[in-house]
Design a protein around this motif. Sequence first.
Motif, PDB file in Angstrom:
ATOM      1  N   LEU A 199     -54.272 -41.802 -73.289  1.00 44.03           N
ATOM      2  CA  LEU A 199     -54.458 -40.461 -72.758  1.00 44.03           C
ATOM      3  C   LEU A 199     -55.822 -39.894 -73.160  1.00 44.03           C
ATOM      4  N   GLY A 221     -53.052 -37.550 -67.557  1.00 42.59           N
ATOM      5  CA  GLY A 221     -51.611 -37.414 -67.640  1.00 42.59           C
ATOM      6  C   GLY A 221     -51.009 -36.574 -66.533  1.00 42.59           C
ATOM      7  N   TYR A 250     -54.749 -42.595 -67.947  1.00 40.63           N
ATOM      8  CA  TYR A 250     -53.794 -41.917 -68.840  1.00 40.63           C
ATOM      9  C   TYR A 250     -53.230 -42.825 -69.919  1.00 40.63           C
ATOM     10  N   ASP A 275     -57.202 -34.581 -68.783  1.00 41.82           N
ATOM     11  CA  ASP A 275     -56.951 -36.021 -68.873  1.00 41.82           C
ATOM     12  C   ASP A 275     -56.104 -36.486 -67.702  1.00 41.82           C
TER      13      ASP A 275
END
Length: 298
Positions: free
Chosen positions: A233, A252, A230, A250
């Motif tokens: 990102l 995150g 991340y 992703d």
Amino acid sequence: MSNSSTIMRAGLIGSGIQASLTPAMHMAEAHSQGFTYRYDLLDLDLLGAGAERLSELIKQAEAKGFIGLNITHPFKQAVIPLLDTLSEDAATLGAVNTVVLRDGKRHGHNTDWWGFAEAFRRRLLDVELRHVVQLGAGGAGAATVYAILMLGADAVTIFDPDDGRVSKLVAAMEARFPSARIAAGSDLSAAMSDASGLIHSTPTGMANYPGLPLDANLLTARQWVAEIVYFPLETTLLAEARQRGCRVVDGGGMAVFQAVGAFRLFTGHEADASRMMRHFMEMTGTGDLGQNLLGALG
């Protein structure tokens, strides 16, 4: 001002972790809930040390009254011999990312798998899970393969340069998910030609480990790609996958939801996942991931 004895303290142990957003997420959530919480980075790269310092760092944290420690790359497996107990998930995974320090004991947990599963479920719930290829069999890889099997994957092929590590992970997952087909991979090109999707669970793509974990030409538009990195990102892998028409998630969401789980274990307070996601969006200057997840969170 709060008396120092009332300040909750926690920390993150890892290598090359100065860019981590975990401390800020934890402390901002505590502030929003009205209590004082200090979260420190314990970066072994800055200390010029490796796993041999883990025991010392944990003892120092205990002496300072820490309520817990998060553990990240590359110590999620090395920390296990230093713990008193393991949760069922952590024992199955053979990897710990959250250590609760309570009553003189060290209790190991794994919130990574749940964090990955929550993010995946909110972004890619309707994708095909017939055959998943995973790159990486380390601590993070153990969590992601466990998560995808919990979400119903029929088959998973795992690639890692450490044959012993892959074999151990495959055996653990076969014992836990006997109806799934789980195997160590030997031909990445052949596996990708049959894959419904790809999970990337290695450090490649991080700021300190730039690059691609596989030949981007192995990706096709019919596949989805899930990333654990991340920072940044938008990794090179995700950029290449998007160009080829892949649906992606992703790292995150995994970062936020594993923090939600760790916050609960450390403090005994339930974190507001939507608020933590908004803070993550502010820190990273991103919108798409957060808005999609916030919508799913309601």
